[in-house]
Design a protein around this motif. Structure first.
Motif, PDB file in Angstrom:
ATOM      1  N   LYS A  35       0.820  -1.215   0.000  1.00  0.00           N
ATOM      2  CA  LYS A  35       0.000   0.000   0.000  1.00  0.00           C
ATOM      3  C   LYS A  35       0.850   1.259   0.000  1.00  0.00           C
ATOM      4  O   LYS A  35       0.574   2.215  -0.748  1.00  0.00           O
ATOM      5  CB  LYS A  35      -0.921   0.004   1.218  1.00  0.00           C
ATOM      6  CG  LYS A  35      -1.752   1.273   1.349  1.00  0.00           C
ATOM      7  CD  LYS A  35      -2.634   1.239   2.587  1.00  0.00           C
ATOM      8  CE  LYS A  35      -3.417   2.549   2.714  1.00  0.00           C
ATOM      9  NZ  LYS A  35      -4.304   2.533   3.928  1.00  0.00           N
ATOM     10  N   TYR A  36       1.886   1.280   0.846  1.00  0.00           N
ATOM     11  CA  TYR A  36       2.700   2.477   0.994  1.00  0.00           C
ATOM     12  C   TYR A  36       3.983   2.436   0.147  1.00  0.00           C
ATOM     13  O   TYR A  36       4.781   3.370   0.211  1.00  0.00           O
ATOM     14  CB  TYR A  36       3.064   2.683   2.465  1.00  0.00           C
ATOM     15  CG  TYR A  36       1.880   3.036   3.334  1.00  0.00           C
ATOM     16  CD1 TYR A  36       1.285   4.283   3.260  1.00  0.00           C
ATOM     17  CD2 TYR A  36       1.350   2.113   4.234  1.00  0.00           C
ATOM     18  CE1 TYR A  36       0.202   4.616   4.067  1.00  0.00           C
ATOM     19  CE2 TYR A  36       0.260   2.426   5.039  1.00  0.00           C
ATOM     20  CZ  TYR A  36      -0.307   3.682   4.946  1.00  0.00           C
ATOM     21  OH  TYR A  36      -1.380   4.008   5.735  1.00  0.00           O
ATOM     22  N   GLU A  37       4.149   1.348  -0.606  1.00  0.00           N
ATOM     23  CA  GLU A  37       5.349   1.183  -1.443  1.00  0.00           C
ATOM     24  C   GLU A  37       6.603   1.383  -0.597  1.00  0.00           C
ATOM     25  O   GLU A  37       7.465   2.210  -0.891  1.00  0.00           O
ATOM     26  CB  GLU A  37       5.329   2.158  -2.621  1.00  0.00           C
ATOM     27  CG  GLU A  37       4.154   1.942  -3.567  1.00  0.00           C
ATOM     28  CD  GLU A  37       4.144   2.913  -4.734  1.00  0.00           C
ATOM     29  OE1 GLU A  37       4.907   3.898  -4.712  1.00  0.00           O
ATOM     30  OE2 GLU A  37       3.374   2.690  -5.685  1.00  0.00           O
ATOM     31  N   ALA A  38       6.661   0.624   0.478  1.00  0.00           N
ATOM     32  CA  ALA A  38       7.763   0.754   1.437  1.00  0.00           C
ATOM     33  C   ALA A  38       8.295  -0.629   1.803  1.00  0.00           C
ATOM     34  O   ALA A  38       7.635  -1.651   1.597  1.00  0.00           O
ATOM     35  CB  ALA A  38       7.281   1.478   2.691  1.00  0.00           C
ATOM     36  N   SER A  39       9.499  -0.639   2.357  1.00  0.00           N
ATOM     37  CA  SER A  39      10.122  -1.889   2.779  1.00  0.00           C
ATOM     38  C   SER A  39       9.484  -2.376   4.079  1.00  0.00           C
ATOM     39  O   SER A  39       8.807  -1.626   4.788  1.00  0.00           O
ATOM     40  CB  SER A  39      11.617  -1.692   2.994  1.00  0.00           C
ATOM     41  OG  SER A  39      11.863  -0.846   4.108  1.00  0.00           O
ATOM     42  N   LYS A  40       9.738  -3.649   4.391  1.00  0.00           N
ATOM     43  CA  LYS A  40       9.211  -4.230   5.619  1.00  0.00           C
ATOM     44  C   LYS A  40       9.767  -3.517   6.843  1.00  0.00           C
ATOM     45  O   LYS A  40       9.046  -3.285   7.818  1.00  0.00           O
ATOM     46  CB  LYS A  40       9.562  -5.720   5.675  1.00  0.00           C
ATOM     47  CG  LYS A  40       8.958  -6.450   6.869  1.00  0.00           C
ATOM     48  CD  LYS A  40       9.260  -7.939   6.821  1.00  0.00           C
ATOM     49  CE  LYS A  40       8.651  -8.665   8.022  1.00  0.00           C
ATOM     50  NZ  LYS A  40       8.948 -10.129   7.984  1.00  0.00           N
ATOM     51  N   MET A  41      11.049  -3.147   6.805  1.00  0.00           N
ATOM     52  CA  MET A  41      11.668  -2.444   7.928  1.00  0.00           C
ATOM     53  C   MET A  41      11.035  -1.072   8.142  1.00  0.00           C
ATOM     54  O   MET A  41      10.794  -0.647   9.286  1.00  0.00           O
ATOM     55  CB  MET A  41      13.173  -2.281   7.689  1.00  0.00           C
ATOM     56  CG  MET A  41      13.911  -1.568   8.821  1.00  0.00           C
ATOM     57  SD  MET A  41      13.771  -2.438  10.414  1.00  0.00           S
ATOM     58  CE  MET A  41      14.730  -3.917  10.037  1.00  0.00           C
ATOM     59  N   THR A  42      10.718  -0.372   7.048  1.00  0.00           N
ATOM     60  CA  THR A  42      10.094   0.950   7.153  1.00  0.00           C
ATOM     61  C   THR A  42       8.713   0.844   7.781  1.00  0.00           C
ATOM     62  O   THR A  42       8.356   1.629   8.666  1.00  0.00           O
ATOM     63  CB  THR A  42       9.987   1.597   5.760  1.00  0.00           C
ATOM     64  OG1 THR A  42      11.298   1.777   5.224  1.00  0.00           O
ATOM     65  CG2 THR A  42       9.287   2.950   5.834  1.00  0.00           C
ATOM     66  N   VAL A  43       7.922  -0.127   7.342  1.00  0.00           N
ATOM     67  CA  VAL A  43       6.590  -0.323   7.903  1.00  0.00           C
ATOM     68  C   VAL A  43       6.685  -0.708   9.375  1.00  0.00           C
ATOM     69  O   VAL A  43       5.907  -0.224  10.209  1.00  0.00           O
ATOM     70  CB  VAL A  43       5.821  -1.404   7.107  1.00  0.00           C
ATOM     71  CG1 VAL A  43       4.553  -1.828   7.850  1.00  0.00           C
ATOM     72  CG2 VAL A  43       5.471  -0.889   5.716  1.00  0.00           C
ATOM     73  N   LYS A  44       7.646  -1.569   9.717  1.00  0.00           N
ATOM     74  CA  LYS A  44       7.820  -1.981  11.111  1.00  0.00           C
ATOM     75  C   LYS A  44       8.138  -0.777  12.002  1.00  0.00           C
ATOM     76  O   LYS A  44       7.598  -0.658  13.114  1.00  0.00           O
ATOM     77  CB  LYS A  44       8.936  -3.018  11.228  1.00  0.00           C
ATOM     78  CG  LYS A  44       9.129  -3.558  12.653  1.00  0.00           C
ATOM     79  CD  LYS A  44      10.238  -4.584  12.712  1.00  0.00           C
ATOM     80  CE  LYS A  44      10.382  -5.159  14.119  1.00  0.00           C
ATOM     81  NZ  LYS A  44      10.645  -4.102  15.131  1.00  0.00           N
ATOM     82  N   LYS A  45       8.993   0.142  11.524  1.00  0.00           N
ATOM     83  CA  LYS A  45       9.332   1.334  12.310  1.00  0.00           C
ATOM     84  C   LYS A  45       8.101   2.210  12.523  1.00  0.00           C
ATOM     85  O   LYS A  45       7.912   2.777  13.603  1.00  0.00           O
ATOM     86  CB  LYS A  45      10.447   2.132  11.605  1.00  0.00           C
ATOM     87  CG  LYS A  45      11.804   1.445  11.631  1.00  0.00           C
ATOM     88  CD  LYS A  45      12.863   2.262  10.911  1.00  0.00           C
ATOM     89  CE  LYS A  45      13.228   3.509  11.671  1.00  0.00           C
ATOM     90  NZ  LYS A  45      14.374   4.230  11.051  1.00  0.00           N
ATOM     91  N   ALA A  46       7.268   2.305  11.486  1.00  0.00           N
ATOM     92  CA  ALA A  46       6.040   3.103  11.604  1.00  0.00           C
ATOM     93  C   ALA A  46       5.103   2.492  12.642  1.00  0.00           C
ATOM     94  O   ALA A  46       4.551   3.203  13.501  1.00  0.00           O
ATOM     95  CB  ALA A  46       5.346   3.193  10.244  1.00  0.00           C
ATOM     96  N   VAL A  51       2.743   1.777  18.359  1.00  0.00           N
ATOM     97  CA  VAL A  51       2.699   0.928  19.550  1.00  0.00           C
ATOM     98  C   VAL A  51       3.180   1.726  20.763  1.00  0.00           C
ATOM     99  O   VAL A  51       2.563   1.693  21.840  1.00  0.00           O
ATOM    100  CB  VAL A  51       3.559  -0.339  19.363  1.00  0.00           C
ATOM    101  CG1 VAL A  51       3.729  -1.071  20.693  1.00  0.00           C
ATOM    102  CG2 VAL A  51       2.921  -1.275  18.336  1.00  0.00           C
ATOM    103  N   ALA A  52       4.282   2.461  20.589  1.00  0.00           N
ATOM    104  CA  ALA A  52       4.836   3.261  21.685  1.00  0.00           C
ATOM    105  C   ALA A  52       3.869   4.359  22.118  1.00  0.00           C
ATOM    106  O   ALA A  52       3.837   4.731  23.302  1.00  0.00           O
ATOM    107  CB  ALA A  52       6.172   3.868  21.260  1.00  0.00           C
ATOM    108  N   GLU A  53       3.069   4.866  21.190  1.00  0.00           N
ATOM    109  CA  GLU A  53       2.091   5.904  21.512  1.00  0.00           C
ATOM    110  C   GLU A  53       0.830   5.329  22.141  1.00  0.00           C
ATOM    111  O   GLU A  53      -0.045   6.072  22.586  1.00  0.00           O
ATOM    112  CB  GLU A  53       1.723   6.687  20.244  1.00  0.00           C
ATOM    113  CG  GLU A  53       2.849   7.536  19.697  1.00  0.00           C
ATOM    114  CD  GLU A  53       2.465   8.272  18.423  1.00  0.00           C
ATOM    115  OE1 GLU A  53       1.335   8.064  17.923  1.00  0.00           O
ATOM    116  OE2 GLU A  53       3.284   9.070  17.933  1.00  0.00           O
ATOM    117  N   GLY A  54       0.721   3.998  22.160  1.00  0.00           N
ATOM    118  CA  GLY A  54      -0.442   3.361  22.761  1.00  0.00           C
ATOM    119  C   GLY A  54      -1.664   3.334  21.873  1.00  0.00           C
ATOM    120  O   GLY A  54      -2.792   3.170  22.358  1.00  0.00           O
ATOM    121  N   LEU A  55      -1.463   3.453  20.569  1.00  0.00           N
ATOM    122  CA  LEU A  55      -2.585   3.482  19.629  1.00  0.00           C
ATOM    123  C   LEU A  55      -2.918   2.106  19.072  1.00  0.00           C
ATOM    124  O   LEU A  55      -4.076   1.831  18.739  1.00  0.00           O
ATOM    125  CB  LEU A  55      -2.283   4.441  18.470  1.00  0.00           C
ATOM    126  CG  LEU A  55      -2.135   5.915  18.849  1.00  0.00           C
ATOM    127  CD1 LEU A  55      -1.804   6.733  17.613  1.00  0.00           C
ATOM    128  CD2 LEU A  55      -3.410   6.423  19.480  1.00  0.00           C
TER     129      LEU A  55
END
Length: 236
Positions: A35-46, A51-55
């Motif tokens: 969907k975002y035309e991004a790597s797996k690592m990039t999506v994981k960081k997002a 997760v850290a924000e509690g969302l």
């Protein structure tokens, strides 16, 4: 703005706006990559940011789900989301800037008072027009102390100043005090915002604060009358 921040902003906005509901499962990471035309690592960081924000929460063997957020926490989120800047707030739209002025000046009495500066300090003086999908949206006149926001460049003003503050400098924007007025557009505002004579504009005067309590921004934003909406959350 980095790709992973763009993805995090987009998913966060979907949660805030209700497109993604509490307990709803997010697409799998491989689908988000497509969907975002991004790597797996990039999506994981997002996703890690959210997760850290509690969302969102990751459930082993099941996937990633929107957290069931209380009405009070959602109210806080709605307010805090307004402090992320135009680029983050409209992550699903094209945000560009025309930089009319980028200077370093000595603070005058008004700027010193608004930013609570004890002595005359040098500040960035930035004037820019922000566009949404190539249409003029808001004209911003911004002042920031160099001592608090070091290393700010013209390119940051063309991209996202708030992204530089939070991602590069590692500072957290916590709150702002805003005063909103309505008046007729001036000649220069008519020119840059494509307005007619006597058209109204919304004038938002803001002093924004870091988590430390220091005032880092004094700004006056001129909004087109047909693109401005004031939203507030009142919690008892």
């Amino acid at each position: 703005m980095t790709k992973y921040m763009q993805i995090a902003n987009d998913i966060r906005n979907q949660i805030v706006q209700g497109s993604l509901q509490a307990n709803e499962q997010l697409p799998f990471e491989k689908d988000l990559c497509e969907k975002y035309e991004a790597s797996k690592m990039t999506v994981k960081k997002a996703l890690d940011i959210l997760v850290a924000e509690g969302l969102i929460v990751k459930r082993r063997g099941s996937g990633t789900f929107v957290k069931s957020i209380s009405s009070t926490d959602m109210s806080k989120l709605l307010v805090s989301n307004q402090f992320r800047g135009l680029t983050a707030l409209y992550s699903n739209r094209k945000v560009t800037s025309e930089l009319l002025k980028f200077e370093v000046i000595a603070s005058n009495e008004e700027i010193k008072s608004k930013l609570n500066l004890e002595n005359e300090e040098f500040v960035y003086s930035i004037l820019r027009v922000r566009y949404l999908d190539n249409k003029p949206f808001v004209m911003e006149n911004t002042y920031m102390p160099i001592s608090l926001i070091p290393g700010l460049k013209r390119q940051h003003a063309l991209d996202s100043i708030y992204s530089y503050i939070e991602n590069d400098l590692g500072l957290k924007v916590q709150s702002s005090h805003r005063t909103i007025r309505v008046r007729k557009a001036s000649d220069i505002e008519q020119d840059h915002l494509n307005l007619e004579p006597n058209d109204p504009v919304a004038v938002v005067e803001q002093v924004a604060y870091l988590e430390s309590g220091s005032a880092f921004e004094y700004s006056i934003s001129i909004h087109r009358y047909d693109g401005f909406a004031f939203e507030t959350v009142i919690v008892r």
